[in-house]
Design a protein around this motif. Sequence first.
Motif, PDB file in Angstrom:
ATOM      1  N   ILE A   1       7.456 -10.802  -8.484  1.00  0.00           N
ATOM      2  CA  ILE A   1       8.011 -11.392  -7.261  1.00  0.00           C
ATOM      3  C   ILE A   1       8.798 -12.658  -7.595  1.00  0.00           C
ATOM      4  O   ILE A   1       9.859 -12.915  -7.014  1.00  0.00           O
ATOM      5  CB  ILE A   1       6.888 -11.687  -6.257  1.00  0.00           C
ATOM      6  N   ILE A   2       8.295 -13.477  -8.520  1.00  0.00           N
ATOM      7  CA  ILE A   2       9.005 -14.693  -8.910  1.00  0.00           C
ATOM      8  C   ILE A   2      10.377 -14.351  -9.491  1.00  0.00           C
ATOM      9  O   ILE A   2      11.385 -14.991  -9.170  1.00  0.00           O
ATOM     10  CB  ILE A   2       8.174 -15.499  -9.922  1.00  0.00           C
ATOM     11  N   ASP A   3      10.430 -13.334 -10.324  1.00  0.00           N
ATOM     12  CA  ASP A   3      11.707 -12.917 -10.917  1.00  0.00           C
ATOM     13  C   ASP A   3      12.668 -12.428  -9.842  1.00  0.00           C
ATOM     14  O   ASP A   3      13.859 -12.768  -9.864  1.00  0.00           O
ATOM     15  CB  ASP A   3      11.449 -11.816 -11.950  1.00  0.00           C
ATOM     16  N   ARG A   4      12.159 -11.649  -8.889  1.00  0.00           N
ATOM     17  CA  ARG A   4      13.030 -11.160  -7.809  1.00  0.00           C
ATOM     18  C   ARG A   4      13.541 -12.315  -6.947  1.00  0.00           C
ATOM     19  O   ARG A   4      14.701 -12.319  -6.523  1.00  0.00           O
ATOM     20  CB  ARG A   4      12.262 -10.169  -6.940  1.00  0.00           C
ATOM     21  N   ALA A   5      12.669 -13.287  -6.680  1.00  0.00           N
ATOM     22  CA  ALA A   5      13.084 -14.434  -5.878  1.00  0.00           C
ATOM     23  C   ALA A   5      14.145 -15.254  -6.604  1.00  0.00           C
ATOM     24  O   ALA A   5      15.110 -15.731  -5.996  1.00  0.00           O
ATOM     25  CB  ALA A   5      11.868 -15.303  -5.543  1.00  0.00           C
TER      26      ALA A   5
ATOM     27  N   THR B   1      15.778 -21.669   6.827  1.00  0.00           N
ATOM     28  CA  THR B   1      14.613 -20.788   6.841  1.00  0.00           C
ATOM     29  C   THR B   1      14.619 -19.839   5.648  1.00  0.00           C
ATOM     30  O   THR B   1      13.593 -19.635   4.984  1.00  0.00           O
ATOM     31  CB  THR B   1      14.575 -19.971   8.146  1.00  0.00           C
ATOM     32  N   ILE B   2      15.790 -19.266   5.344  1.00  0.00           N
ATOM     33  CA  ILE B   2      15.902 -18.357   4.193  1.00  0.00           C
ATOM     34  C   ILE B   2      15.577 -19.090   2.899  1.00  0.00           C
ATOM     35  O   ILE B   2      14.840 -18.583   2.035  1.00  0.00           O
ATOM     36  CB  ILE B   2      17.314 -17.746   4.128  1.00  0.00           C
ATOM     37  N   SER B   3      16.090 -20.310   2.754  1.00  0.00           N
ATOM     38  CA  SER B   3      15.855 -21.082   1.533  1.00  0.00           C
ATOM     39  C   SER B   3      14.373 -21.414   1.365  1.00  0.00           C
ATOM     40  O   SER B   3      13.797 -21.241   0.284  1.00  0.00           O
ATOM     41  CB  SER B   3      16.682 -22.366   1.563  1.00  0.00           C
ATOM     42  N   VAL B   4      13.767 -21.875   2.447  1.00  0.00           N
ATOM     43  CA  VAL B   4      12.364 -22.276   2.365  1.00  0.00           C
ATOM     44  C   VAL B   4      11.454 -21.065   2.176  1.00  0.00           C
ATOM     45  O   VAL B   4      10.484 -21.125   1.413  1.00  0.00           O
ATOM     46  CB  VAL B   4      11.964 -23.071   3.623  1.00  0.00           C
ATOM     47  N   GLU B   5      11.759 -19.959   2.836  1.00  0.00           N
ATOM     48  CA  GLU B   5      10.937 -18.757   2.672  1.00  0.00           C
ATOM     49  C   GLU B   5      10.993 -18.247   1.234  1.00  0.00           C
ATOM     50  O   GLU B   5      10.004 -17.745   0.702  1.00  0.00           O
ATOM     51  CB  GLU B   5      11.403 -17.665   3.641  1.00  0.00           C
ATOM     52  N   THR B   6      12.160 -18.390   0.611  1.00  0.00           N
ATOM     53  CA  THR B   6      12.271 -18.020  -0.801  1.00  0.00           C
ATOM     54  C   THR B   6      11.379 -18.914  -1.652  1.00  0.00           C
ATOM     55  O   THR B   6      10.639 -18.445  -2.527  1.00  0.00           O
ATOM     56  CB  THR B   6      13.729 -18.133  -1.280  1.00  0.00           C
ATOM     57  N   GLY B   7      11.434 -20.218  -1.383  1.00  0.00           N
ATOM     58  CA  GLY B   7      10.586 -21.154  -2.119  1.00  0.00           C
ATOM     59  C   GLY B   7       9.108 -20.918  -1.880  1.00  0.00           C
ATOM     60  O   GLY B   7       8.300 -20.978  -2.815  1.00  0.00           O
ATOM     61  N   LYS B   8       8.738 -20.639  -0.629  1.00  0.00           N
ATOM     62  CA  LYS B   8       7.334 -20.372  -0.314  1.00  0.00           C
ATOM     63  C   LYS B   8       6.835 -19.133  -1.053  1.00  0.00           C
ATOM     64  O   LYS B   8       5.712 -19.112  -1.579  1.00  0.00           O
ATOM     65  CB  LYS B   8       7.164 -20.171   1.194  1.00  0.00           C
TER      66      LYS B   8
ATOM     67  N   ALA C   1       4.781 -19.784  -9.062  1.00  0.00           N
ATOM     68  CA  ALA C   1       5.920 -20.406  -9.748  1.00  0.00           C
ATOM     69  C   ALA C   1       5.690 -21.901  -9.938  1.00  0.00           C
ATOM     70  O   ALA C   1       4.910 -22.527  -9.210  1.00  0.00           O
ATOM     71  CB  ALA C   1       7.206 -20.176  -8.956  1.00  0.00           C
ATOM     72  N   GLU C   2       6.378 -22.491 -10.919  1.00  0.00           N
ATOM     73  CA  GLU C   2       6.279 -23.922 -11.149  1.00  0.00           C
ATOM     74  C   GLU C   2       6.902 -24.676  -9.981  1.00  0.00           C
ATOM     75  O   GLU C   2       7.869 -24.224  -9.377  1.00  0.00           O
ATOM     76  CB  GLU C   2       6.997 -24.315 -12.446  1.00  0.00           C
ATOM     77  N   THR C   3       6.364 -25.855  -9.670  1.00  0.00           N
ATOM     78  CA  THR C   3       6.862 -26.613  -8.522  1.00  0.00           C
ATOM     79  C   THR C   3       8.290 -27.095  -8.755  1.00  0.00           C
ATOM     80  O   THR C   3       9.099 -27.129  -7.821  1.00  0.00           O
ATOM     81  CB  THR C   3       5.953 -27.814  -8.224  1.00  0.00           C
ATOM     82  N   TYR C   4       8.639 -27.480  -9.989  1.00  0.00           N
ATOM     83  CA  TYR C   4      10.016 -27.936 -10.232  1.00  0.00           C
ATOM     84  C   TYR C   4      11.006 -26.804 -10.012  1.00  0.00           C
ATOM     85  O   TYR C   4      12.124 -27.021  -9.546  1.00  0.00           O
ATOM     86  CB  TYR C   4      10.151 -28.521 -11.639  1.00  0.00           C
TER      87      TYR C   4
ATOM     88  N   PHE D   1      12.032  -8.224  -1.334  1.00  0.00           N
ATOM     89  CA  PHE D   1      11.395  -8.639  -2.578  1.00  0.00           C
ATOM     90  C   PHE D   1      10.009  -9.240  -2.360  1.00  0.00           C
ATOM     91  O   PHE D   1       9.278  -9.498  -3.312  1.00  0.00           O
ATOM     92  CB  PHE D   1      12.288  -9.585  -3.399  1.00  0.00           C
ATOM     93  N   LYS D   2       9.643  -9.474  -1.096  1.00  0.00           N
ATOM     94  CA  LYS D   2       8.269  -9.919  -0.821  1.00  0.00           C
ATOM     95  C   LYS D   2       7.263  -8.792  -0.996  1.00  0.00           C
ATOM     96  O   LYS D   2       6.064  -9.032  -1.136  1.00  0.00           O
ATOM     97  CB  LYS D   2       8.165 -10.458   0.607  1.00  0.00           C
ATOM     98  N   THR D   3       7.759  -7.552  -0.965  1.00  0.00           N
ATOM     99  CA  THR D   3       6.865  -6.394  -1.086  1.00  0.00           C
ATOM    100  C   THR D   3       7.311  -5.530  -2.259  1.00  0.00           C
ATOM    101  O   THR D   3       7.944  -4.501  -2.062  1.00  0.00           O
ATOM    102  CB  THR D   3       6.880  -5.569   0.212  1.00  0.00           C
ATOM    103  N   PRO D   4       7.010  -5.945  -3.493  1.00  0.00           N
ATOM    104  CA  PRO D   4       7.420  -5.168  -4.666  1.00  0.00           C
ATOM    105  C   PRO D   4       6.575  -3.917  -4.801  1.00  0.00           C
ATOM    106  O   PRO D   4       5.562  -3.760  -4.097  1.00  0.00           O
ATOM    107  CB  PRO D   4       7.149  -6.139  -5.824  1.00  0.00           C
ATOM    108  N   PRO D   5       6.946  -3.001  -5.687  1.00  0.00           N
ATOM    109  CA  PRO D   5       6.128  -1.802  -5.892  1.00  0.00           C
ATOM    110  C   PRO D   5       4.696  -2.177  -6.291  1.00  0.00           C
ATOM    111  O   PRO D   5       4.482  -3.073  -7.113  1.00  0.00           O
ATOM    112  CB  PRO D   5       6.855  -1.082  -7.048  1.00  0.00           C
ATOM    113  N   ILE D   6       3.741  -1.523  -5.684  1.00  0.00           N
ATOM    114  CA  ILE D   6       2.333  -1.807  -5.958  1.00  0.00           C
ATOM    115  C   ILE D   6       1.789  -0.724  -6.872  1.00  0.00           C
ATOM    116  O   ILE D   6       1.866   0.467  -6.560  1.00  0.00           O
ATOM    117  CB  ILE D   6       1.524  -1.857  -4.645  1.00  0.00           C
ATOM    118  N   PHE D   7       1.246  -1.133  -7.999  1.00  0.00           N
ATOM    119  CA  PHE D   7       0.682  -0.180  -8.942  1.00  0.00           C
ATOM    120  C   PHE D   7      -0.669   0.312  -8.431  1.00  0.00           C
ATOM    121  O   PHE D   7      -1.419  -0.428  -7.791  1.00  0.00           O
ATOM    122  CB  PHE D   7       0.519  -0.815 -10.322  1.00  0.00           C
ATOM    123  N   SER D   8      -0.968   1.558  -8.727  1.00  0.00           N
ATOM    124  CA  SER D   8      -2.250   2.120  -8.303  1.00  0.00           C
ATOM    125  C   SER D   8      -3.392   1.426  -9.033  1.00  0.00           C
ATOM    126  O   SER D   8      -3.221   0.873 -10.124  1.00  0.00           O
ATOM    127  CB  SER D   8      -2.284   3.621  -8.598  1.00  0.00           C
TER     128      SER D   8
END
Length: 257
Positions: free
Chosen positions: A80-84, A10-17, A24-27, A108-115
């Motif tokens: 988010i891609i970089d954090r993942a 679940t952790i692996s797939v949630e990261t990929g999702k 992100a690129e599919t590969y 990392f799913k909820t990064p800082p949101i800019f105003s």
Amino acid sequence: MNTKSKRILTISVETGKTMLINGAETYRVEDTVKRMTENRLHLPVNVFVIPTGIIVSVDFENETVTKLYRVTPKGIDLEIIDRANTFAREFSASDMSLDDAEALLANFKTPPIFSNRARYFFGGMAGGFFVFLFGGTRLEFLISYFASSLTLFTWDHLSKLELNFFIKNIFGGLSLSLLSFLGIFLATLFGYHPDYNMVIIGPLMTLVPGVSLTNGIRDLISGELLAGSAKIMEALFIAIALAFGVGMVLQLILGHI
């Protein structure tokens, strides 16, 4: 599968999702899910990713477990891609506990949101400086800056209507060209005559799907023919929709001048 193995999967797939949802690129998604799962389960894992889904198959104690996850991309967020990516490497290379991994995953799913103020300001700068890149003047930069900021404001409101991506981009092209011509009209009242081509190019570049096109090409080069072709076609249709929206305004306004 036991509880621990299910949590790892679940952790692996949630990261990929999360990566796939944010462009992100599919590969890269395939490699991330496969590496995270195999390094923790020590079992062969097959992963198949397309832009709208992830399929994972694991051979576990003479039993093949296959799961399908539907994914709905929502845009591109490189933060988010970089954090993942960073999380996936740490998870694969360390003995991180599953509790810590699940906590980091949620973080990392909820990064800082800019105003919105900051987004519109820097979005305007991004669009405006394209004018200088194509040899425009300071006045054209100024008009394009405000048109780009207002285009992002309009785009945010269009996103709330849940339109399909083609219609949404047609309206995006309409709005950016109308805003550009509004700025040009105001400039003519003071005796200035900016080039409408220079002014329109700025806000238009803020909506051009450059990252999607690049990712599609990278997928094709990596051998992901289906996913790469799908992303390139999506970028192509976005470009057509933008051109259609801008073209309607140009035909309407220039045809009556």
